[in-house]
Design a protein around this motif. Structure first.
Motif, PDB file in Angstrom:
ATOM      1  N   SER A  87       9.131  -0.402  -0.565  1.00 56.32           N
ATOM      2  CA  SER A  87       8.551  -0.717  -1.868  1.00 56.32           C
ATOM      3  C   SER A  87       8.809  -2.176  -2.178  1.00 56.32           C
ATOM      4  CB  SER A  87       9.227   0.141  -2.955  1.00 56.32           C
ATOM      5  OG  SER A  87      10.640   0.012  -2.859  1.00 56.32           O
ATOM      6  N   GLY A 126      -0.155   7.148  -0.689  1.00 52.20           N
ATOM      7  CA  GLY A 126      -1.430   7.726  -1.106  1.00 52.20           C
ATOM      8  C   GLY A 126      -2.600   6.756  -1.054  1.00 52.20           C
ATOM      9  N   GLY A 127      -2.327   5.467  -0.782  1.00 54.03           N
ATOM     10  CA  GLY A 127      -3.409   4.512  -0.594  1.00 54.03           C
ATOM     11  C   GLY A 127      -3.641   3.543  -1.747  1.00 54.03           C
ATOM     12  N   GLU A 128      -2.822   3.621  -2.822  1.00 48.96           N
ATOM     13  CA  GLU A 128      -2.989   2.627  -3.889  1.00 48.96           C
ATOM     14  C   GLU A 128      -2.467   1.285  -3.394  1.00 48.96           C
ATOM     15  OE1 GLU A 128      -1.353   6.201  -6.276  1.00 48.96           O
ATOM     16  OE2 GLU A 128      -1.338   5.498  -4.212  1.00 48.96           O
ATOM     17  N   VAL A 129      -3.141   0.210  -3.851  1.00 46.00           N
ATOM     18  CA  VAL A 129      -2.752  -1.127  -3.394  1.00 46.00           C
ATOM     19  C   VAL A 129      -2.279  -1.944  -4.590  1.00 46.00           C
ATOM     20  CG1 VAL A 129      -3.588  -3.269  -2.349  1.00 46.00           C
ATOM     21  CG2 VAL A 129      -4.357  -1.047  -1.459  1.00 46.00           C
ATOM     22  N   ASN A 130      -1.196  -2.654  -4.389  1.00 41.49           N
ATOM     23  CA  ASN A 130      -0.660  -3.505  -5.439  1.00 41.49           C
ATOM     24  C   ASN A 130      -0.303  -4.854  -4.820  1.00 41.49           C
ATOM     25  OD1 ASN A 130       0.709  -4.539  -7.668  1.00 41.49           O
ATOM     26  ND2 ASN A 130       2.612  -3.440  -7.174  1.00 41.49           N
ATOM     27  N   THR A 179       8.626   8.297  -8.534  1.00 41.84           N
ATOM     28  CA  THR A 179       7.706   9.414  -8.762  1.00 41.84           C
ATOM     29  C   THR A 179       7.816  10.004 -10.157  1.00 41.84           C
ATOM     30  OG1 THR A 179       9.318  11.043  -8.047  1.00 41.84           O
ATOM     31  CG2 THR A 179       7.885  10.127  -6.333  1.00 41.84           C
ATOM     32  N   GLU A 191       0.862  -1.194   0.000  1.00 34.36           N
ATOM     33  CA  GLU A 191       0.000   0.000   0.000  1.00 34.36           C
ATOM     34  C   GLU A 191       0.889   1.231   0.000  1.00 34.36           C
ATOM     35  OE1 GLU A 191      -3.747   0.047   2.073  1.00 34.36           O
ATOM     36  OE2 GLU A 191      -3.497   2.167   2.586  1.00 34.36           O
ATOM     37  N   SER A 192       0.630   2.096  -0.967  1.00 41.00           N
ATOM     38  CA  SER A 192       1.463   3.295  -1.098  1.00 41.00           C
ATOM     39  C   SER A 192       1.030   4.350  -0.092  1.00 41.00           C
ATOM     40  CB  SER A 192       1.368   3.860  -2.514  1.00 41.00           C
ATOM     41  OG  SER A 192       0.122   4.505  -2.663  1.00 41.00           O
ATOM     42  N   LYS A 208      -8.836  -2.976   6.428  1.00 40.20           N
ATOM     43  CA  LYS A 208      -8.952  -3.119   4.969  1.00 40.20           C
ATOM     44  C   LYS A 208      -8.313  -4.413   4.458  1.00 40.20           C
ATOM     45  CE  LYS A 208      -7.131  -0.306   1.159  1.00 40.20           C
ATOM     46  NZ  LYS A 208      -6.524   1.030   1.008  1.00 40.20           N
TER      47      LYS A 208
END
Ligand code: PRX
Length: 659
Positions: free
Chosen positions: A148, A108-112, A229, A105-106, A354
């Motif tokens: 990361s 900013g909240g993106e999930v991979n 980025t 989870e980044s 989550k």
């Protein structure tokens, strides 16, 4: 030793529930006792059995413990294996290929989500890329990256090729980075363009360039850059390579380079009593063995668990309980890029809900700051989140105060989840003293009992055991597989730091004071050397002093810690300027400048919370700085000690005031 009285008053005991006991891998006191007895009876045999059962060997070992060159111990020395193979191929072979290895989870909240097969392929592509640049087993790589999937891949790509990595926390300055590049004689640097924390982009690559500009890094041939980025970076076409371009067309398989059990998997720099950070060198086999055992026994990892360790890969906790341990046991884990307070201080609880985390491992300093936040912002209180997926929680990095323990237990764990308070160090590789959830009753603030096979004890200056109920030095009496092997490039310092002759030369000296209560429970009192623990980060007072005196304004500096409600300890610096003692206004300006300076020399974590200026420092007639006195001054305590040997008592009044 201070704190003992409060310890002896703590008599709450939380026994494990029958359900926890019956479900646990190490189930009940008898199971724990049996392991301890096995280790007692045949120490080498015990570890050999575990190493055979847990590690995948390319060439089996025949010799378990080699003590011939003590204290430079060797474990399983004639065996061969590969750590990355043990973490990745193992899972392709045993049916975990499509299991999620990492839920990233980044900030900013993106999930991979990345499966074991995908992780394997990513690691192999990067390893093939690194190989294509001409790197070979035995070289050292510095990794300077944010949290990361790519940072974990970088570590594994190195391990796969037999390169020794040294991860430098992204919060360290260019100067700290340069010192590590030079000391490790690194030939490769893997970094990111920028990192993202708390909604802000923070450049990383410029720090690498700054480090190079300081000189001494000429041995670095390539810099591999992970594009996090897309921020603007300077580019040296001969030296710099984008990670995604390097990996793009590489094969998704890469045969592991088999290495000796003792091959250095990594070096991790940590603070000691003297100015220069120590490069703690770890092995391959012994290290991985303990990472696996503690995942299985302390965290009681089960196939459906979702494990979350909130550490950064820049610290040892992020090595053992993110990069290696969870993968070696085929766990699904959360990897988080951001910080607990962004975009709000309920972020940790939100993420647990989550992703349905079942095991949560964090530091007391984070718990304390979230307690405070939940008081000022009730919306961030854990009660607002569904934390029913949790079944086990952990604490690491510093002593946890009983109040914080109780809050964690009641509000996060809903009084259901045992807390494993794990005492260990960069040097120990993994947990040394910790409850096992299906065995030990818990006492808030105690790390309870030694891990099975770990010969932890408390002794006096001569190495004799102290009676239960008395304080002393925490030692480990026998070598263990995941122990530090050396201080990189400085064998003498290794012996002096951990096996000092004036102590007794035989036991590993941890550098912590501890106490054992009448039930045999261990209570850690904190460091007994010149090492501070600020928010769970280890800082050497001498390191900060050297940074301060390197400033042209400073003539002399002494740094001590003082207790802090939030960060555990806070850094207080006493400074003598070359110019005369400043007035209040001027003092504030210079203090600000010096704080920034320390941030640049070491990293923001080392910035003194308080700076006090004096015309001199309190010294004995023989010129020794009276540090105990400074510690009392720092915490505003009344001076009760004898100051008759003090050369210059008048300066005490000056040093009482913070600037
Ligand atoms: O003082 C002890 C404290 O942290 C020191 C080790 O710091 P470091 O090498 O940075 O490793 C931190 C993560 C393992 C120890 O000497 N410490 C660590 N865990 C605990 C602790 N103090 C009390 N209780 C703990 N659980």
């Amino acid at each position: 030793m201070s704190g003992i009285e409060s310890v002896l008053q703590e008599n709450r005991l939380f026994p494990p529930s029958p359900a926890t006991v019956s479900a646990a891998t190490i189930s009940g006191q008898a199971a724990y006792d049996a392991l301890c007895a096995e280790a007692e009876k045949d120490y080498a045999g015990y570890w050999a059995r575990l190493a055979r059962e847990n590690l995948l060997w390319q060439k089996p070992f025949t010799q378990t413990l080699d003590e011939s060159n003590a204290p430079f111990f060797k474990w399983f020395a004639d065996g061969e294996l590969n750590v990355s193979y043990n973490c990745l191929e193992r899972n392709l072979q045993n049916g975990n290929a499509d299991k999620v290895a990492i839920i990233f989870e980044s900030d900013g909240g993106e999930v991979n989500k990345v499966t074991y097969r995908q992780l394997y392929e990513k690691v192999c592509q990067l390893a093939n890329g690194i190989k294509s640049l001409g790197y070979q087993k035995g070289e050292r790589a510095i990794i300077y990256m944010p949290m990361s999937v790519e940072a974990i891949c970088a570590m594994h790509a190195c391990a796969r090729l037999g390169l020794t990595h040294s991860v430098v926390f992204g919060g360290f300055s260019a100067k700290s980075l340069q010192e590590r590049i030079v000391d490790a004689h690194a030939t490769l640097v893997i970094c990111a363009d920028e990192q993202v924390r708390g909604g802000k982009n923070i450049p990383l690559k410029p720090a690498v360039e700054e480090a190079f500009a300081m000189g001494g890094c000429e041995h670095v041939r390539k810099v591999i850059v992970y594009q996090r980025t897309g921020g603007k970076v300077n580019w040296d076409a001969n030296r710099d390579v984008w990670m995604h371009e390097l990996a793009a067309n590489q094969a998704t398989d890469c045969a592991p380079t088999w290495v000796d059990a003792e091959h250095p998997l990594f070096i991790l720099y940590t603070s000691g009593s003297t100015g220069k950070p120590k490069g703690v060198q770890h092995s391959s086999a012994g290290y991985l063995l303990h990472a696996m055992l503690t995942m299985k026994w302390t965290f009681d990892i089960q196939p459906n668990d979702v494990f979350w360790c909130t550490a950064d890969v820049g610290w040892v906790t992020g090595h053992t309980y993110i990069a290696y341990g969870p993968l070696a046991v085929g766990a699904t884990q959360i990897v988080f890029e951001g910080i607990p307070t962004y975009p709000h201080s309920g972020r940790f609880w939100e993420m647990i809900a989550k992703h349905k985390a079942s095991i949560f491992y964090t530091a007391p300093t984070a718990i304390r700051s979230l307690i405070k936040a939940s008081e000022s912002t009730p919306a961030s209180h854990p009660r607002n989140y569904d934390l029913s997926s949790l079944r086990l929680m952990g604490s690491v990095g510093e002593p946890i105060n009983p109040e914080a323990w109780m809050w964690y237990y009641e509000n996060v764990g809903g009084k259901r989840c045992p807390i494993v308070d794990t005492w260990w160090q960069t040097e120990t590789g993994g947990h040394m003293i910790t409850p096992l959830p299906g065995v030990h009753g818990l006492k808030p603030g105690s790390c309870t009992m030694p891990f099975p096979g770990i010969a932890a004890a408390i002794v006096d200056e001569t190495g004799n055991d102290v009676e239960k109920g008395k304080g002393g030095f925490l030692v480990i009496k026998k070598p263990w597989p995941s122990m530090i092997r050396a201080i990189w490039g400085d064998p003498e310092r290794f012996v002096k730091s951990y096996y000092p002759a004036d102590f007794n030369g035989k036991y590993y000296l941890a550098g912590d004071g501890a106490n054992r209560d009448l039930d045999g429970y261990f209570w850690i009192m904190g460091r007994i050397d010149d090492v501070l623990n600020v928010s769970g980060h280890r800082l050497g007072t001498m390191e900060i002093e050297s940074a301060l005196v390197a400033n042209p304004l400073v003539a002399e500096a002494a740094v001590v810690g003082r207790p802090d409600d939030l960060t555990g300890e806070a850094v207080v610096a006493f400074v003598v300027l070359k110019q005369s003692r400043p007035n209040a206004e001027e003092g504030q300006k210079i203090a600000k400048e010096l704080r920034e300076w320390v941030g640049k020399e070491i990293g923001p974590i080392a910035k003194p919370k308080e700076i006090r200026f004096g015309e001199n420092l309190p010294k004995t007639r023989s010129g020794k700085i009276m540090r105990r006195l400074l510690r009392d001054l720092a915490k505003g305590a009344e001076i009760t000690q004898d100051i008759s040997t003090l050369e210059n008592p008048a300066i005490l009044d000056q040093l009482k005031v913070a600037q």
